[in-house]
Design a protein around this motif. Sequence first.
Motif, mmCIF file in Angstrom:
data_model
loop_
_atom_site.group_PDB
_atom_site.id
_atom_site.type_symbol
_atom_site.label_atom_id
_atom_site.label_comp_id
_atom_site.label_asym_id
_atom_site.label_seq_id
_atom_site.Cartn_x
_atom_site.Cartn_y
_atom_site.Cartn_z
ATOM 1 N N ALA A 1 0.008 6.052 19.300
ATOM 2 C CA ALA A 1 1.521 5.506 18.991
ATOM 3 C C ALA A 1 1.481 4.272 18.461
ATOM 4 C CB ALA A 1 2.325 5.776 20.216
ATOM 5 N N LEU A 2 0.891 3.315 18.747
ATOM 6 C CA LEU A 2 0.852 2.065 18.634
ATOM 7 C C LEU A 2 0.041 1.637 17.350
ATOM 8 C CD1 LEU A 2 1.684 -0.941 19.179
ATOM 9 C CD2 LEU A 2 -0.492 -1.201 20.856
ATOM 10 N N SER A 3 -1.095 2.490 17.179
ATOM 11 C CA SER A 3 -1.782 2.183 15.847
ATOM 12 C C SER A 3 -1.083 2.667 14.850
ATOM 13 C CB SER A 3 -3.339 2.984 16.108
ATOM 14 O OG SER A 3 -3.207 4.321 15.940
ATOM 15 N N ARG A 4 -0.276 3.849 14.887
ATOM 16 C CA ARG A 4 0.405 4.411 13.808
ATOM 17 C C ARG A 4 1.522 3.257 13.376
ATOM 18 N NH1 ARG A 4 0.882 9.871 12.330
ATOM 19 N NH2 ARG A 4 -0.793 11.000 12.819
ATOM 20 N N VAL A 5 2.380 2.656 14.501
ATOM 21 C CA VAL A 5 3.405 1.745 14.452
ATOM 22 C C VAL A 5 2.689 0.741 13.726
ATOM 23 C CG1 VAL A 5 5.153 0.232 15.582
ATOM 24 C CG2 VAL A 5 4.963 2.638 16.227
ATOM 25 N N ASN B 1 2.029 -1.749 6.259
ATOM 26 C CA ASN B 1 2.347 -1.254 4.867
ATOM 27 C C ASN B 1 3.718 -1.592 4.470
ATOM 28 O OD1 ASN B 1 3.964 1.070 5.654
ATOM 29 N ND2 ASN B 1 2.226 2.305 5.852
ATOM 30 N N GLY B 2 4.460 -2.031 5.292
ATOM 31 C CA GLY B 2 5.906 -2.200 4.995
ATOM 32 C C GLY B 2 7.066 -1.289 5.202
ATOM 33 N N THR B 3 6.640 -0.134 5.753
ATOM 34 C CA THR B 3 7.385 1.028 6.229
ATOM 35 C C THR B 3 8.525 0.307 7.080
ATOM 36 O OG1 THR B 3 5.876 2.629 5.743
ATOM 37 C CG2 THR B 3 7.676 3.165 7.006
ATOM 38 N N ILE B 4 7.773 -0.220 7.941
ATOM 39 C CA ILE B 4 8.494 -0.936 9.148
ATOM 40 C C ILE B 4 8.683 -2.540 8.878
ATOM 41 C CG2 ILE B 4 8.655 -1.649 11.557
ATOM 42 C CD1 ILE B 4 7.391 1.107 12.358
ATOM 43 N N ARG B 5 9.751 -3.023 8.857
ATOM 44 C CA ARG B 5 9.851 -4.460 8.310
ATOM 45 C C ARG B 5 10.086 -5.295 9.542
ATOM 46 N NH1 ARG B 5 14.429 -4.789 4.316
ATOM 47 N NH2 ARG B 5 15.176 -2.930 5.240
ATOM 48 N N ARG B 6 10.694 -4.738 10.820
ATOM 49 C CA ARG B 6 11.070 -5.378 12.048
ATOM 50 C C ARG B 6 11.352 -4.650 13.172
ATOM 51 N NH1 ARG B 6 16.248 -5.746 13.808
ATOM 52 N NH2 ARG B 6 16.653 -7.881 14.964
ATOM 53 N N ILE B 7 10.841 -5.045 14.299
ATOM 54 C CA ILE B 7 11.382 -4.292 15.485
ATOM 55 C C ILE B 7 12.093 -4.989 16.268
ATOM 56 C CG2 ILE B 7 10.449 -2.940 17.645
ATOM 57 C CD1 ILE B 7 8.051 -1.931 15.895
ATOM 58 N N LEU C 1 11.767 5.165 17.447
ATOM 59 C CA LEU C 1 12.015 3.645 17.395
ATOM 60 C C LEU C 1 13.459 3.256 16.896
ATOM 61 C CD1 LEU C 1 8.834 2.418 15.477
ATOM 62 C CD2 LEU C 1 9.319 2.451 17.994
ATOM 63 N N GLN C 2 14.223 3.799 16.138
ATOM 64 C CA GLN C 2 15.333 3.666 15.769
ATOM 65 C C GLN C 2 16.523 4.073 16.445
ATOM 66 O OE1 GLN C 2 15.108 5.474 11.890
ATOM 67 N NE2 GLN C 2 14.892 3.446 10.938
ATOM 68 N N THR C 3 16.298 5.113 17.350
ATOM 69 C CA THR C 3 17.488 5.703 17.916
ATOM 70 C C THR C 3 17.354 5.687 19.684
ATOM 71 O OG1 THR C 3 16.772 8.077 17.814
ATOM 72 C CG2 THR C 3 18.174 7.172 16.112
ATOM 73 N N LEU D 1 0.766 -1.118 -0.147
ATOM 74 C CA LEU D 1 -0.042 -0.070 0.153
ATOM 75 C C LEU D 1 1.027 1.197 -0.189
ATOM 76 C CD1 LEU D 1 -2.555 -1.078 2.734
ATOM 77 C CD2 LEU D 1 -2.861 -1.182 0.310
ATOM 78 N N ARG D 2 0.360 2.435 -0.779
ATOM 79 C CA ARG D 2 1.067 3.647 -0.623
ATOM 80 C C ARG D 2 0.812 4.070 0.624
ATOM 81 N NH1 ARG D 2 4.124 7.170 -2.533
ATOM 82 N NH2 ARG D 2 3.330 9.413 -2.771
ATOM 83 N N TYR D 3 1.644 4.685 1.456
ATOM 84 C CA TYR D 3 1.451 5.283 2.577
ATOM 85 C C TYR D 3 2.399 6.465 2.766
ATOM 86 C CZ TYR D 3 1.024 6.086 7.658
ATOM 87 O OH TYR D 3 0.690 6.613 8.829
ATOM 88 N N ASP D 4 2.138 7.674 2.756
ATOM 89 C CA ASP D 4 2.840 8.884 3.020
ATOM 90 C C ASP D 4 3.159 9.085 4.339
ATOM 91 O OD1 ASP D 4 3.334 9.476 0.143
ATOM 92 O OD2 ASP D 4 1.234 10.284 0.240
ATOM 93 N N LEU D 5 4.275 9.349 4.761
ATOM 94 C CA LEU D 5 4.613 9.346 6.395
ATOM 95 C C LEU D 5 4.485 10.970 6.677
ATOM 96 C CD1 LEU D 5 8.023 7.585 6.588
ATOM 97 C CD2 LEU D 5 5.775 6.856 7.463
ATOM 98 N N ASP D 6 3.697 11.306 7.641
ATOM 99 C CA ASP D 6 3.776 12.600 8.363
ATOM 100 C C ASP D 6 4.784 12.857 9.099
ATOM 101 O OD1 ASP D 6 2.740 11.588 10.380
ATOM 102 O OD2 ASP D 6 0.548 12.313 10.177
#
Length: 75
Positions: free
Chosen positions: A44-48, A54-60, A19-21, A4-9
């Motif tokens: 926060a959880l629903s956005r994650v 949608n594949g923006t995050i592949r792994r946590i 999440l990354q740092t 799915l196409r998903y534009d990050l705000d």
Amino acid sequence: MTKLRYDLDELDCQILNILQTDFPLCSHPYAEIGKRLGITEEDALSRVTLMRENGTIRRIGANFDAARLGWVSTC
């Protein structure tokens, strides 16, 4: 599989940065992320969840600096 196409705000970008740092090491990390950003734990959880779906995050998961920990991967 079609992504799915998903534009990050801006808020999504801030969540990804945390999440990354600076992932909170506590019993309710998404509540802490929400607190930092002025949103609820549920938001926060629903956005994650959406970014995972949608594949923006592949792994946590944790990434360890093996050399800094004194581990050796070669002889």
